[in-house]
Enzyme design. Structure first.
Site, PDB file in Angstrom:
ATOM      1  N   HIS A 216       0.815  -1.218   0.000  1.00  0.00           N
ATOM      2  CA  HIS A 216       0.000   0.000   0.000  1.00  0.00           C
ATOM      3  C   HIS A 216       0.849   1.269   0.000  1.00  0.00           C
ATOM      4  CE1 HIS A 216      -3.180  -2.859   1.683  1.00  0.00           C
ATOM      5  NE2 HIS A 216      -3.521  -2.547   0.443  1.00  0.00           N
TER       6      HIS A 216
ATOM      7  N   ASP B 237      -5.617  -1.166  -8.336  1.00  0.00           N
ATOM      8  CA  ASP B 237      -5.256  -2.091  -7.266  1.00  0.00           C
ATOM      9  C   ASP B 237      -6.024  -3.381  -7.489  1.00  0.00           C
ATOM     10  OD1 ASP B 237      -4.639  -3.408  -4.954  1.00  0.00           O
ATOM     11  OD2 ASP B 237      -5.407  -1.883  -3.585  1.00  0.00           O
ATOM     12  N   SER B 238      -5.556  -4.166  -8.453  1.00  0.00           N
ATOM     13  CA  SER B 238      -6.306  -5.337  -8.896  1.00  0.00           C
ATOM     14  C   SER B 238      -5.651  -6.631  -8.444  1.00  0.00           C
ATOM     15  CB  SER B 238      -6.398  -5.343 -10.427  1.00  0.00           C
ATOM     16  OG  SER B 238      -5.125  -5.583 -10.996  1.00  0.00           O
TER      17      SER B 238
ATOM     18  N   GLU C 275     -14.937  -0.552  -6.224  1.00  0.00           N
ATOM     19  CA  GLU C 275     -14.671  -1.972  -5.956  1.00  0.00           C
ATOM     20  C   GLU C 275     -15.910  -2.773  -6.343  1.00  0.00           C
ATOM     21  OE1 GLU C 275     -13.931  -5.639  -5.113  1.00  0.00           O
ATOM     22  OE2 GLU C 275     -12.274  -4.228  -4.767  1.00  0.00           O
TER      23      GLU C 275
ATOM     24  N   PRO D   8     -13.081 -11.574 -11.678  1.00  0.00           N
ATOM     25  CA  PRO D   8     -13.567 -10.210 -11.896  1.00  0.00           C
ATOM     26  C   PRO D   8     -12.502  -9.220 -12.331  1.00  0.00           C
ATOM     27  CG  PRO D   8     -13.475 -10.728  -9.543  1.00  0.00           C
ATOM     28  CD  PRO D   8     -13.245 -12.012 -10.280  1.00  0.00           C
TER      29      PRO D   8
ATOM     30  N   ASP E  83      -4.822 -10.716  -9.748  1.00  0.00           N
ATOM     31  CA  ASP E  83      -4.322 -11.259 -11.000  1.00  0.00           C
ATOM     32  C   ASP E  83      -5.448 -11.277 -12.042  1.00  0.00           C
ATOM     33  OD1 ASP E  83      -1.879 -11.670  -9.811  1.00  0.00           O
ATOM     34  OD2 ASP E  83      -2.267 -13.761  -9.306  1.00  0.00           O
TER      35      ASP E  83
END
Length: 286
Positions: A64, A157-158, A108, A164, A160
Site C-alpha cells: 500500500h 489495485d487489482s 470496488e 472479476p 491477478d
C-alpha cells in the site's frame, strides 16, 4: 502432538506458500469469488479471494505504501485520485494521508470483500467511511468508460487477471483510463511478479505502451506474494517518476512510513538486470 491447520497457495505446478492459521473469521461466496478472512499464527489477519492471498496485516504496508506514495509524490498537486479495486481499503487509507488530496474515489466490484474487511481487518479498512473517500460498489471498467470526472492519479489495485479482474488487463480499459486522466495524470497498476508472471507482465506493459508515451516499472518486496519481489507499472502523460521527483516533498510532508521513503522511491526504479533484459524495449527505466 497438536495438529495444525495450514492454508496453502500454489504457484504454478512446482511451488507453494503455506501459512499456519488459528481460526477462520469469515467465509463467504459472493457473486464473483470466494472470500475468506483468517487469523494466521505469524502474519495477523489474512484476506483471501478464491484461495489466493490478497493481504496480511504483517506486511500489507509494503504494497500500500508503494502503490500510493510513489505517484502521489511525483505528481506536483494531486487533488482527485481514483482507486480501481482495492477492496481491503489499504490503498485508499494511504491516499488520504496526503492532505492535498481533496477526494479519493474507490470503485470496488465486490461488496463482500469490502464488508468483510470493514468488519475483520480495520487496519486496512479504517478510512473507507471517511469524508474524503467516495466508496462506490460497482464495475471499475464501466465506471471509467462513463465518468465525466478527470483524475490526477489513478491506482489500479487489482488481483491477478482472473475472475472479476480480467477486464482490468485490457487495452480498452486503459484507453478509457487515459481519457479520464488530467493532462498531467499518472496511472499506476499492480504489475505482477517478475519471477513467476512474466508473460502477464509483458502483456500488460505492451498494452500500456500502446496507450501511453512513457511506461516504467518499479519493484518492492514483501512477505506473502509469490517470489516476494513484486512490481507496479507507472504510465504517465508528463512526469518522469525519478527525474521529476523532489525528495524534499517527502521530508516536508511530515508523514511517517513503514516501507516507503525518499531513497526507496528512486531505488525502486533501478531494476535488476534480469527484469531489464526481459522487458527490453518496453519500459523507459533510464
Amino acid at each position: 502432538m497438536k495438529s495444525s491447520l495450514w492454508i496453502e497457495e500454489f504457484q504454478s505446478d512446482h511451488s507453494s506458500y503455506k501459512f499456519e492459521i488459528e481460526k477462520t473469521l469469515f467465509s463467504g461466496q459472493s457473486e464473483f469469488q470466494a472470500v475468506d478472512v483468517v487469523q494466521t499464527k505469524g502474519h495477523g489477519k489474512m484476506l483471501l479471494n478464491d484461495g489466493l492471498i490478497m493481504v496480511t496485516e504483517r506486511d500489507e504496508f509494503a504494497y500500500h505504501d508503494m502503490i500510493a506514495h510513489v505517484p502521489l509524490f511525483v505528481h506536483p498537486n494531486p487533488k482527485n485520485v481514483l482507486v480501481i479495486g482495492g477492496g481491503d481499503g489499504g490503498t485508499a487509507r494511504e491516499v488520504i494521508r496526503h492532505p492535498g488530496v481533496e477526494k479519493c474515489t474507490m470503485v470496488e466490484i465486490d461488496k463482500m470483500v469490502v464488508d468483510a474487511c470493514i468488519e475483520f481487518i480495520p487496519q486496512t479498512s479504517k478510512d473507507l467511511t471517511g469524508d474524503r473517500v467516495n466508496l462506490i460498489i460497482g464495475d471499475g471498467v464501466k465506471f471509467v468508460k462513463e465518468t465525466k470526472e478527470k483524475f490526477d492519479v489513478i491506482l489500479v489495485d487489482s488481483t491477478d487477471p482472473i475472475g472479476p479482474a480480467t477486464p482490468l488487463f485490457g487495452t480498452e480499459f486503459y484507453e478509457d483510463l487515459k481519457n479520464c486522466l488530467s493532462d498531467d495524470g499518472i496511472v499506476v497498476s499492480q504489475g505482477e511478479s517478475p519471477w513467476y508472471q512474466t508473460d502477464i507482465q509483458k502483456g500488460l506493459i505492451k498494452i500500456l505502451d500502446g496507450v501511453f508515451n512513457d511506461v516504467f516499472l518499479y519493484t518492492f518486496s514483501n512477505l506473502t506474494y509469490p517470489g516476494s519481489l513484486w512490481s507496479f507499472t507507472f504510465a504517465t502523460k508528463k512526469y518522469h517518476p525519478v527525474k521529476d521527483f523532489n525528495p524534499n516533498r517527502v521530508t516536508e510532508s511530515g508523514l511517517d512510513f513503514d516501507y516507503y521513503n525518499k531513497g526507496i522511491h528512486s531505488a525502486a526504479f533501478a531494476l535488476p538486470s534480469f527484469i531489464r533484459k526481459n522487458l527490453e524495449g518496453l519500459i523507459k527505466n533510464d
